[in-house]
Design a protein around this motif. Structure first.
Motif, PDB file in Angstrom:
ATOM      1  N   LEU A  79      13.729   3.045   6.623  1.00 17.75           N
ATOM      2  CA  LEU A  79      12.814   2.517   5.624  1.00 17.75           C
ATOM      3  C   LEU A  79      11.795   1.553   6.197  1.00 17.75           C
ATOM      4  CD1 LEU A  79      15.372   1.975   2.739  1.00 17.75           C
ATOM      5  CD2 LEU A  79      13.826   3.887   3.083  1.00 17.75           C
ATOM      6  N   SER A  80      11.682   1.511   7.521  1.00 14.50           N
ATOM      7  CA  SER A  80      10.698   0.635   8.134  1.00 14.50           C
ATOM      8  C   SER A  80      10.187   1.256   9.431  1.00 14.50           C
ATOM      9  CB  SER A  80      11.291  -0.745   8.410  1.00 14.50           C
ATOM     10  OG  SER A  80      12.302  -0.648   9.381  1.00 14.50           O
ATOM     11  N   GLY A  91       9.526  -5.327  12.440  1.00 15.19           N
ATOM     12  CA  GLY A  91       9.752  -4.221  11.508  1.00 15.19           C
ATOM     13  C   GLY A  91       8.866  -4.397  10.290  1.00 15.19           C
ATOM     14  N   ILE A  92       8.172  -3.322   9.916  1.00 14.60           N
ATOM     15  CA  ILE A  92       7.307  -3.361   8.733  1.00 14.60           C
ATOM     16  C   ILE A  92       7.858  -2.328   7.755  1.00 14.60           C
ATOM     17  CG2 ILE A  92       4.967  -3.055   7.849  1.00 14.60           C
ATOM     18  CD1 ILE A  92       3.989  -3.703  10.704  1.00 14.60           C
ATOM     19  N   SER A  93       8.234  -2.781   6.570  1.00 14.67           N
ATOM     20  CA  SER A  93       8.840  -1.868   5.597  1.00 14.67           C
ATOM     21  C   SER A  93       7.806  -0.880   5.068  1.00 14.67           C
ATOM     22  CB  SER A  93       9.457  -2.647   4.441  1.00 14.67           C
ATOM     23  OG  SER A  93       8.458  -3.154   3.595  1.00 14.67           O
ATOM     24  N   LEU A  94       8.308   0.271   4.647  1.00 14.64           N
ATOM     25  CA  LEU A  94       7.411   1.277   4.065  1.00 14.64           C
ATOM     26  C   LEU A  94       6.826   0.778   2.748  1.00 14.64           C
ATOM     27  CD1 LEU A  94       9.325   4.604   4.817  1.00 14.64           C
ATOM     28  CD2 LEU A  94       7.636   3.402   6.207  1.00 14.64           C
ATOM     29  N   ASP A  95       7.577  -0.073   2.032  1.00  9.62           N
ATOM     30  CA  ASP A  95       7.046  -0.670   0.803  1.00  9.62           C
ATOM     31  C   ASP A  95       5.822  -1.532   1.101  1.00  9.62           C
ATOM     32  OD1 ASP A  95       8.991   0.508  -0.763  1.00  9.62           O
ATOM     33  OD2 ASP A  95      10.314  -1.240  -0.717  1.00  9.62           O
ATOM     34  N   THR A  96       5.875  -2.273   2.204  1.00  8.48           N
ATOM     35  CA  THR A  96       4.732  -3.098   2.597  1.00  8.48           C
ATOM     36  C   THR A  96       3.518  -2.226   2.877  1.00  8.48           C
ATOM     37  OG1 THR A  96       6.193  -4.758   3.549  1.00  8.48           O
ATOM     38  CG2 THR A  96       3.903  -4.771   4.307  1.00  8.48           C
ATOM     39  N   SER A 157      -4.203  -3.740   9.455  1.00  7.72           N
ATOM     40  CA  SER A 157      -3.286  -4.755   8.927  1.00  7.72           C
ATOM     41  C   SER A 157      -1.915  -4.733   9.583  1.00  7.72           C
ATOM     42  CB  SER A 157      -3.096  -4.573   7.415  1.00  7.72           C
ATOM     43  OG  SER A 157      -4.308  -4.733   6.746  1.00  7.72           O
ATOM     44  N   SER A 158      -1.443  -3.537   9.938  1.00  9.72           N
ATOM     45  CA  SER A 158      -0.061  -3.421  10.404  1.00  9.72           C
ATOM     46  C   SER A 158       0.085  -3.003  11.857  1.00  9.72           C
ATOM     47  CB  SER A 158       0.681  -2.407   9.529  1.00  9.72           C
ATOM     48  OG  SER A 158       0.135  -1.115   9.730  1.00  9.72           O
TER      49      SER A 158
END
Length: 183
Positions: A79-80, A91-96, A157-158
């Motif tokens: 999920l990230s 780690g960057i979450s998919l929600d983010t 951004s990511s």
């Protein structure tokens, strides 16, 4: 869960359902149990039959272990998206990433009711945007603007590479008075 895992789980569950039905029938009518006993005795009396029964049991055992192991796997990694830096891992979450994509779509005039879905593809992502457009807007032009804006904003951004941005225009917005956004 991928397609192969689903197929294996389906076949396994189907076999267990058949075995359950046989056990229920044996509980009601004992002659079925005797028939199974005679079948098993004749199958196990030859070496080839015994080997076949052993291989089937081994296959069921392996599938059982597979199901147990996949059931306990951590879903946090899936999920990230992980990025390695000089100092450590980020780690960057998919929600983010979904929220960044929705924010990026908000910069495009003429788009309303936006939803985004991010799917991880190894260390990259694919983004699907679903939205409505304001009546009278040029859908192909708006769709291209959304694709460019989402890709650029998410990547800046990511630091995560965006393989594809798919845009689905679901409908014409029911907003009667659309205000031009000022920046």
């Amino acid at each position: 869960m991928n397609r192969l895992s689903r197929a294996v789980l389906f076949v396994y569950a189907f076999c267990l359902a058949l075995i359950s039905v046989l056990i229920m029938l044996a509980a009601v009518k004992k002659s079925i149990l005797r028939g199974f006993y005679y079948w098993a005795d004749s199958a196990l009396s030859s070496k080839a039959g015994a080997l076949l029964v052993f291989l089937i049991a081994l296959l069921f055992f392996a599938v059982s272990i597979f199901i147990i192991v996949t059931g306990f796997k951590s879903k946090r990694y899936k999920l990230s998206v992980k990025k390695q830096t000089d100092i450590g891992e980020v780690g960057i979450s998919l929600d983010t990433l979904e929220n960044i994509a929705i924010s990026a779509v908000g910069k495009v005039q003429g788009i309303t009711d936006t939803k985004a879905q991010v799917v991880k593809n190894e260390e990259n992502v694919e983004i699907t945007v679903r939205a409505k457009v304001v009546s009278g807007m040029n859908i192909p032009v708006l769709s291209e603007q959304v694709q460019r804006e989402v890709k650029q904003t998410v990547e800046e951004s990511s630091g995560v590479n965006v393989n594809a941005v798919k845009v689905f225009i679901e409908n014409i917005s029911s907003q009667e008075s659309y205000r031009i956004k000022t920046e």
